[in-house]
Design a protein around this motif. Sequence first.
Motif, PDB file in Angstrom:
ATOM      1  N   LYS A   1      20.133 -30.015  -9.054  1.00 16.39           N
ATOM      2  CA  LYS A   1      18.882 -29.676  -8.363  1.00 16.39           C
ATOM      3  C   LYS A   1      17.776 -29.637  -9.410  1.00 16.39           C
ATOM      4  CE  LYS A   1      15.533 -27.976  -5.930  1.00 16.39           C
ATOM      5  NZ  LYS A   1      14.756 -28.856  -5.032  1.00 16.39           N
ATOM      6  N   THR A   2      16.779 -30.484  -9.222  1.00 13.96           N
ATOM      7  CA  THR A   2      15.632 -30.506 -10.125  1.00 13.96           C
ATOM      8  C   THR A   2      14.348 -30.288  -9.334  1.00 13.96           C
ATOM      9  OG1 THR A   2      15.354 -32.899  -9.909  1.00 13.96           O
ATOM     10  CG2 THR A   2      16.783 -32.121 -11.686  1.00 13.96           C
ATOM     11  N   PHE A   3      13.324 -29.820 -10.024  1.00 16.07           N
ATOM     12  CA  PHE A   3      12.013 -29.689  -9.415  1.00 16.07           C
ATOM     13  C   PHE A   3      10.953 -29.945 -10.478  1.00 16.07           C
ATOM     14  CE2 PHE A   3      13.155 -25.479 -10.968  1.00 16.07           C
ATOM     15  CZ  PHE A   3      12.003 -25.050 -11.605  1.00 16.07           C
ATOM     16  N   ARG A   4       9.724 -30.134 -10.028  1.00 20.76           N
ATOM     17  CA  ARG A   4       8.634 -30.377 -10.973  1.00 20.76           C
ATOM     18  C   ARG A   4       7.830 -29.104 -11.170  1.00 20.76           C
ATOM     19  NH1 ARG A   4       8.196 -34.879 -13.277  1.00 20.76           N
ATOM     20  NH2 ARG A   4       9.152 -36.753 -12.405  1.00 20.76           N
ATOM     21  N   SER A   5       7.584 -28.773 -12.414  1.00 12.96           N
ATOM     22  CA  SER A   5       6.817 -27.584 -12.738  1.00 12.96           C
ATOM     23  C   SER A   5       5.348 -27.804 -12.413  1.00 12.96           C
ATOM     24  CB  SER A   5       6.967 -27.243 -14.225  1.00 12.96           C
ATOM     25  OG  SER A   5       6.267 -28.205 -15.008  1.00 12.96           O
ATOM     26  N   ALA A   6       4.552 -26.753 -12.551  1.00 16.34           N
ATOM     27  CA  ALA A   6       3.113 -26.851 -12.289  1.00 16.34           C
ATOM     28  C   ALA A   6       2.438 -27.844 -13.230  1.00 16.34           C
ATOM     29  CB  ALA A   6       2.469 -25.473 -12.433  1.00 16.34           C
ATOM     30  N   HIS A   7       3.091 -28.133 -14.370  1.00 18.42           N
ATOM     31  CA  HIS A   7       2.533 -29.072 -15.336  1.00 18.42           C
ATOM     32  C   HIS A   7       3.121 -30.472 -15.173  1.00 18.42           C
ATOM     33  CE1 HIS A   7       0.606 -25.712 -17.351  1.00 18.42           C
ATOM     34  NE2 HIS A   7       1.782 -25.091 -17.395  1.00 18.42           N
ATOM     35  N   GLY A   8       3.892 -30.670 -14.093  1.00 19.91           N
ATOM     36  CA  GLY A   8       4.449 -31.987 -13.823  1.00 19.91           C
ATOM     37  C   GLY A   8       5.701 -32.326 -14.591  1.00 19.91           C
ATOM     38  N   VAL A   9       6.290 -31.329 -15.222  1.00 17.80           N
ATOM     39  CA  VAL A   9       7.508 -31.551 -16.001  1.00 17.80           C
ATOM     40  C   VAL A   9       8.723 -31.372 -15.099  1.00 17.80           C
ATOM     41  CG1 VAL A   9       8.881 -30.758 -17.970  1.00 17.80           C
ATOM     42  CG2 VAL A   9       6.379 -30.738 -18.093  1.00 17.80           C
ATOM     43  N   SER A  10       9.702 -32.261 -15.221  1.00 19.74           N
ATOM     44  CA  SER A  10      10.927 -32.166 -14.437  1.00 19.74           C
ATOM     45  C   SER A  10      11.825 -31.077 -15.024  1.00 19.74           C
ATOM     46  CB  SER A  10      11.668 -33.501 -14.429  1.00 19.74           C
ATOM     47  OG  SER A  10      12.857 -33.408 -13.675  1.00 19.74           O
ATOM     48  N   VAL A  11      12.227 -30.126 -14.191  1.00 21.17           N
ATOM     49  CA  VAL A  11      13.067 -28.999 -14.628  1.00 21.17           C
ATOM     50  C   VAL A  11      14.374 -29.037 -13.839  1.00 21.17           C
ATOM     51  CG1 VAL A  11      13.268 -26.492 -14.785  1.00 21.17           C
ATOM     52  CG2 VAL A  11      11.045 -27.594 -15.162  1.00 21.17           C
ATOM     53  N   THR A  12      15.494 -28.968 -14.522  1.00 19.96           N
ATOM     54  CA  THR A  12      16.794 -28.923 -13.857  1.00 19.96           C
ATOM     55  C   THR A  12      17.181 -27.470 -13.647  1.00 19.96           C
ATOM     56  OG1 THR A  12      17.468 -30.990 -14.908  1.00 19.96           O
ATOM     57  CG2 THR A  12      19.211 -29.621 -13.974  1.00 19.96           C
ATOM     58  N   ALA A  13      17.289 -27.069 -12.380  1.00 23.36           N
ATOM     59  CA  ALA A  13      17.620 -25.679 -12.051  1.00 23.36           C
ATOM     60  C   ALA A  13      19.114 -25.458 -11.947  1.00 23.36           C
ATOM     61  CB  ALA A  13      16.945 -25.287 -10.731  1.00 23.36           C
ATOM     62  N   LEU A  14      19.834 -26.430 -11.355  1.00 26.93           N
ATOM     63  CA  LEU A  14      21.281 -26.324 -11.160  1.00 26.93           C
ATOM     64  C   LEU A  14      21.937 -27.597 -11.645  1.00 26.93           C
ATOM     65  CD1 LEU A  14      21.185 -25.088  -7.433  1.00 26.93           C
ATOM     66  CD2 LEU A  14      21.190 -23.652  -9.479  1.00 26.93           C
ATOM     67  N   LYS A  15      23.111 -27.466 -12.258  1.00 23.11           N
ATOM     68  CA  LYS A  15      23.834 -28.632 -12.761  1.00 23.11           C
ATOM     69  C   LYS A  15      25.334 -28.383 -12.657  1.00 23.11           C
ATOM     70  CE  LYS A  15      23.943 -32.608 -15.104  1.00 23.11           C
ATOM     71  NZ  LYS A  15      23.349 -33.869 -14.607  1.00 23.11           N
ATOM     72  N   ASP A  16      26.020 -29.198 -11.856  1.00 23.63           N
ATOM     73  CA  ASP A  16      27.473 -29.080 -11.684  1.00 23.63           C
ATOM     74  C   ASP A  16      27.872 -27.658 -11.286  1.00 23.63           C
ATOM     75  OD1 ASP A  16      27.811 -31.780 -12.394  1.00 23.63           O
ATOM     76  OD2 ASP A  16      27.859 -31.263 -14.528  1.00 23.63           O
ATOM     77  N   LEU A  17      27.229 -27.159 -10.253  1.00 27.66           N
ATOM     78  CA  LEU A  17      27.492 -25.797  -9.766  1.00 27.66           C
ATOM     79  C   LEU A  17      28.530 -25.862  -8.641  1.00 27.66           C
ATOM     80  CD1 LEU A  17      26.777 -22.761  -9.705  1.00 27.66           C
ATOM     81  CD2 LEU A  17      24.985 -23.315  -8.059  1.00 27.66           C
ATOM     82  N   SER A  18      29.719 -25.333  -8.901  1.00 31.66           N
ATOM     83  CA  SER A  18      30.810 -25.398  -7.924  1.00 31.66           C
ATOM     84  C   SER A  18      31.516 -24.050  -7.825  1.00 31.66           C
ATOM     85  CB  SER A  18      31.833 -26.469  -8.311  1.00 31.66           C
ATOM     86  OG  SER A  18      31.244 -27.753  -8.341  1.00 31.66           O
ATOM     87  N   PHE A  19      31.713 -23.574  -6.590  1.00 30.66           N
ATOM     88  CA  PHE A  19      32.485 -22.344  -6.372  1.00 30.66           C
ATOM     89  C   PHE A  19      32.852 -22.243  -4.900  1.00 30.66           C
ATOM     90  CE2 PHE A  19      28.029 -21.095  -5.891  1.00 30.66           C
ATOM     91  CZ  PHE A  19      28.039 -20.383  -4.688  1.00 30.66           C
ATOM     92  N   GLU A  20      33.773 -21.330  -4.592  1.00 31.80           N
ATOM     93  CA  GLU A  20      34.168 -21.054  -3.225  1.00 31.80           C
ATOM     94  C   GLU A  20      34.100 -19.554  -2.968  1.00 31.80           C
ATOM     95  OE1 GLU A  20      38.031 -22.575  -2.397  1.00 31.80           O
ATOM     96  OE2 GLU A  20      37.460 -24.680  -2.700  1.00 31.80           O
ATOM     97  N   VAL A  21      33.857 -19.207  -1.713  1.00 34.88           N
ATOM     98  CA  VAL A  21      33.934 -17.813  -1.261  1.00 34.88           C
ATOM     99  C   VAL A  21      34.939 -17.779  -0.126  1.00 34.88           C
ATOM    100  CG1 VAL A  21      32.694 -15.842  -0.299  1.00 34.88           C
ATOM    101  CG2 VAL A  21      31.548 -17.367  -1.925  1.00 34.88           C
ATOM    102  N   ARG A  22      35.937 -16.903  -0.243  1.00 29.00           N
ATOM    103  CA  ARG A  22      37.029 -16.874   0.713  1.00 29.00           C
ATOM    104  C   ARG A  22      36.667 -16.136   2.001  1.00 29.00           C
ATOM    105  NH1 ARG A  22      40.533 -15.637  -4.472  1.00 29.00           N
ATOM    106  NH2 ARG A  22      39.493 -13.626  -4.274  1.00 29.00           N
TER     107      ARG A  22
END
Length: 246
Positions: free
Chosen positions: A17-38
Amino acid sequence: MQPVGAAVPLRVDIAEKTFRSAHGVSVTALKDLSFEVRQGEFACLLGPSGCGKTTTLRILLGLDRQFSGSFQLPEGGSRRIAAVFQEPTLLPWRTVEQNVRLALPKSLRAKNLDGLFNALGLAGMRSLYPAELSLGLARRAALARAFATEPAMLFLDEPFVSLDGRTAEQLRRLLLTVWSARPTTALMVTHNLTEALMLSDRIIVLSPRPAHVLGMFDIGLPRQDRNPQAMSALLRSFHQKFPGVT
């Protein structure tokens, strides 16, 4: 991708998950995030401020669809999803009871809510308006609104943040009382380790941004046995497994 049918109550596989900052820079918020809840588990997402915990919840709630990966929400039962946010988000022109009942599906509109209001200490406040409530009471009303829908999945985004310690502790115990009466699969975002140890069955520990899972901490101790001495032991055990995580 859209959520698909689930063999487990909740499975998360967010590649990025990436987004662009107020200055137009690409920021990666999440990377290979995996889990389960039973099934019927109360899990906490624990991580430092700004690591992507709330972003994860927004994706799971369908509020942010700009990501790569997939997730699976609960199947069976009511299939309803409920959320409690940092702000109570109550309609100011509706009473406490009206705010709670507005969230109910038609099949539950006439539901008897006496037990729920009593459990949350709201029995005498059903006819009050949000402006007449303290922040702590407003957050109780938000919890009532979520549980009244009998959700298959409950998301909580730091619902006790900015409260004084005594009020937050009281609300945590009220949350456990209501949840224990009807255990539903729950995922709560927090950066408060003590809160996570008190409330959850399992803690999912996230890294700083971009968030990925550092590991899991399972709490086998029944909640009624989590007295101050036991909590100290849990804290020591946690820090042994995750040194440097606070």
